[in-house]
Design an enzyme around this catalytic site. Structure first.
Site, PDB file in Angstrom:
ATOM      1  N   CYS A  75     -23.520 -25.498 -55.635  1.00  0.00           N
ATOM      2  CA  CYS A  75     -23.141 -26.663 -54.856  1.00  0.00           C
ATOM      3  C   CYS A  75     -22.339 -27.587 -55.762  1.00  0.00           C
ATOM      4  CB  CYS A  75     -24.445 -27.296 -54.411  1.00  0.00           C
ATOM      5  SG  CYS A  75     -24.274 -28.870 -53.683  1.00  0.00           S
ATOM      6  N   GLY A  76     -21.034 -27.662 -55.516  1.00  0.00           N
ATOM      7  CA  GLY A  76     -20.135 -28.376 -56.427  1.00  0.00           C
ATOM      8  C   GLY A  76     -20.286 -29.890 -56.401  1.00  0.00           C
ATOM      9  N   ASN A 171     -21.006 -18.920 -54.397  1.00  0.00           N
ATOM     10  CA  ASN A 171     -21.291 -18.870 -52.953  1.00  0.00           C
ATOM     11  C   ASN A 171     -20.007 -18.442 -52.229  1.00  0.00           C
ATOM     12  OD1 ASN A 171     -19.957 -21.274 -53.477  1.00  0.00           O
ATOM     13  ND2 ASN A 171     -21.274 -22.544 -52.234  1.00  0.00           N
ATOM     14  N   HIS A 173     -16.783 -18.108 -49.719  1.00  0.00           N
ATOM     15  CA  HIS A 173     -15.818 -18.959 -49.019  1.00  0.00           C
ATOM     16  C   HIS A 173     -14.748 -18.103 -48.369  1.00  0.00           C
ATOM     17  CE1 HIS A 173     -17.304 -22.788 -50.661  1.00  0.00           C
ATOM     18  NE2 HIS A 173     -17.632 -22.041 -51.702  1.00  0.00           N
ATOM     19  N   ASN A 204     -19.038 -20.020 -46.034  1.00  0.00           N
ATOM     20  CA  ASN A 204     -18.422 -21.335 -45.900  1.00  0.00           C
ATOM     21  C   ASN A 204     -16.985 -21.082 -45.448  1.00  0.00           C
ATOM     22  OD1 ASN A 204     -20.522 -23.244 -47.163  1.00  0.00           O
ATOM     23  ND2 ASN A 204     -20.325 -21.654 -48.724  1.00  0.00           N
ATOM     24  N   GLU A 222     -19.342 -25.875 -43.421  1.00  0.00           N
ATOM     25  CA  GLU A 222     -20.215 -25.293 -44.439  1.00  0.00           C
ATOM     26  C   GLU A 222     -21.305 -24.418 -43.849  1.00  0.00           C
ATOM     27  OE1 GLU A 222     -21.983 -27.532 -47.598  1.00  0.00           O
ATOM     28  OE2 GLU A 222     -20.255 -28.856 -47.685  1.00  0.00           O
ATOM     29  N   CYS A 231     -16.605 -30.574 -49.903  1.00  0.00           N
ATOM     30  CA  CYS A 231     -17.311 -29.399 -50.423  1.00  0.00           C
ATOM     31  C   CYS A 231     -16.659 -29.030 -51.748  1.00  0.00           C
ATOM     32  CB  CYS A 231     -17.212 -28.242 -49.430  1.00  0.00           C
ATOM     33  SG  CYS A 231     -17.998 -26.734 -50.002  1.00  0.00           S
ATOM     34  N   THR A 233     -17.521 -26.636 -54.191  1.00  0.00           N
ATOM     35  CA  THR A 233     -17.253 -25.217 -54.416  1.00  0.00           C
ATOM     36  C   THR A 233     -16.097 -24.785 -53.509  1.00  0.00           C
ATOM     37  OG1 THR A 233     -19.031 -24.672 -52.843  1.00  0.00           O
ATOM     38  CG2 THR A 233     -19.568 -24.522 -55.187  1.00  0.00           C
ATOM     39  N   GLY A 234     -16.037 -25.363 -52.303  1.00  0.00           N
ATOM     40  CA  GLY A 234     -14.966 -25.035 -51.360  1.00  0.00           C
ATOM     41  C   GLY A 234     -13.609 -25.429 -51.902  1.00  0.00           C
TER      42      GLY A 234
HETATM   43  O1  ZDP Z   1     -22.860 -22.173 -49.802  1.00  0.00           O
HETATM   44  C1  ZDP Z   1     -23.427 -22.945 -49.022  1.00  0.00           C
HETATM   45  O2  ZDP Z   1     -24.322 -22.552 -48.243  1.00  0.00           O
HETATM   46  C2  ZDP Z   1     -23.000 -24.418 -49.042  1.00  0.00           C
HETATM   47  N1  ZDP Z   1     -23.383 -25.068 -47.815  1.00  0.00           N
HETATM   48  C3  ZDP Z   1     -23.667 -25.044 -50.225  1.00  0.00           C
HETATM   49  C4  ZDP Z   1     -23.266 -26.458 -50.466  1.00  0.00           C
HETATM   50  C5  ZDP Z   1     -21.871 -26.562 -51.058  1.00  0.00           C
HETATM   51  C6  ZDP Z   1     -21.473 -27.974 -51.349  1.00  0.00           C
HETATM   52  N2  ZDP Z   1     -20.999 -28.690 -50.206  1.00  0.00           N
HETATM   53  C7  ZDP Z   1     -20.427 -28.050 -52.438  1.00  0.00           C
HETATM   54  O3  ZDP Z   1     -19.948 -29.170 -52.649  1.00  0.00           O
HETATM   55  O4  ZDP Z   1     -20.148 -27.091 -53.115  1.00  0.00           O
HETATM   56  C8  ZDP Z   1     -22.596 -28.762 -51.844  1.00  0.00           C
END
Ligand code: ZDP
Length: 288
Positions: A75-76, A171, A173, A204, A222, A231, A233-234
């Site tokens: 979670c970034g 995670n 994407h 995501n 997400e 997001c 990581t996004g």
């Molecule tokens: O991979 C997932 O299930 C995301 N919902 C995790 C959370 C990602 C997040 N929004 C981010 O900022 O990377 C916290």
């Protein structure tokens, strides 16, 4: 007496942070986390993050539950909030101001490996997010053979064909470049991507408009949380996808509904670096 928590947000992606440093197991169940995250019957958040004791010689361990109770690997925006939270906790323990401890970096153990957030003296947090994973089996997705990358592959969703690029930052994407992000019906399209049969761990989902090679506009659906304002990581996955498609630079600003993040995919070490804010909002005690 209830459990103490503090709320932080990174560009409006908001989290409940819990000081769980005295036990290796999160003090809430995923079911409790769902209740805490509810915006009407609970505290309200996109997820709950636990600051756990170190593991294998790292400073701390992070675990997170999404607002639906599922547990993502990483979670970034959350890890920037966690870094601020840890400085605030250490400052309180030592009876000094948080600012006096800056700059400060941490080695954080996550389900996606070790991440290294660094809080600068100006309060911005830069995170070494590690190298992206690009092979279909690593995402995971069945959109290509296990050892192939998924770059601008056609995917049929909601009766339309989308050219998608898949990137894992720990995670999953799924990224689609579009003419106009505002025109995307995220609420109806997002869940169809998230639960598509080609994503066995769900995904995501990001829609991107390339404004300039160094400036992209992003909207996100997400996994486990729905529409969020940002997001981390996004944003990292999006920059990597843009480079793989040859449409953006290795360093760019990603504009999210909650504000901008600076992302760089370093040519030197192939790691992704994310810089952005994290703000404390309020502290409280929950009785649910
Ligand atoms: O991979 C997932 O299930 C995301 N919902 C995790 C959370 C990602 C997040 N929004 C981010 O900022 O990377 C916290």
């Amino acid at each position: 007496m209830g459990i103490e928590f503090i709320k932080y947000h990174g560009l409006g992606n908001d989290f409940i942070l819990i000081d769980n440093r005295t036990s290796a197991e999160p003090c809430l169940t995923p079911e409790q986390a769902v209740k805490w995250c509810d915006r009407h019957f609970g505290i309200g958040a996109d997820g709950v993050i636990f600051a756990l004791p170190d593991q294998d010689g790292h400073d701390y361990t992070m675990r997170i539950f999404n607002s639906d109770g599922s547990e993502p690997e990483m979670c970034g925006n959350g890890i920037r909030c966690l870094a601020k939270f840890l400085v605030d906790l250490e400052a309180a323990d030592a009876n000094v101001s948080s600012e006096s401890l800056l700059p400060r970096s941490y080695k954080i153990h996550t389900l996606a490996g070790v991440m290294v957030p660094k809080i600068e003296a100006n309060g911005q947090v830069t995170v070494d997010m590690g190298q992206p994973h690009l092979l279909a089996a690593e995402i995971p997705t069945t959109l290509a053979a296990a050892d192939q990358k998924v770059i601008a592959q056609p995917l049929e969703v909601a009766g339309q064909t989308w050219d998608v690029t898949c990137v894992s930052m720990g995670n999953p994407h799924c990224i689609t470049f579009v003419e106009d992000v505002a025109a995307i019906a995220l609420e109806t399209i997002g869940p169809k991507f998230e639960h598509h049969a080609v994503f066995p761990q769900r995904t995501n989902t990001e829609f991107i408009e390339v404004v300039r090679r160094d400036y992209l506009k992003m909207r996100v659906w997400e996994r486990g949380a729905g529409i969020t304002l940002a997001c981390g990581t996004g944003a990292c996955a999006v920059l990597v996808a843009g480079v793989l498609n040859g449409i953006c630079d290795r360093r760019a600003t990603i504009e999210l509904p909650g504000g901008p993040l600076e992302i760089e995919w370093s040519e030197l070490d192939q790691r992704v670096y994310m810089t952005g804010p994290a703000e404390m909002v309020f502290a409280g005690q929950s009785s649910i």
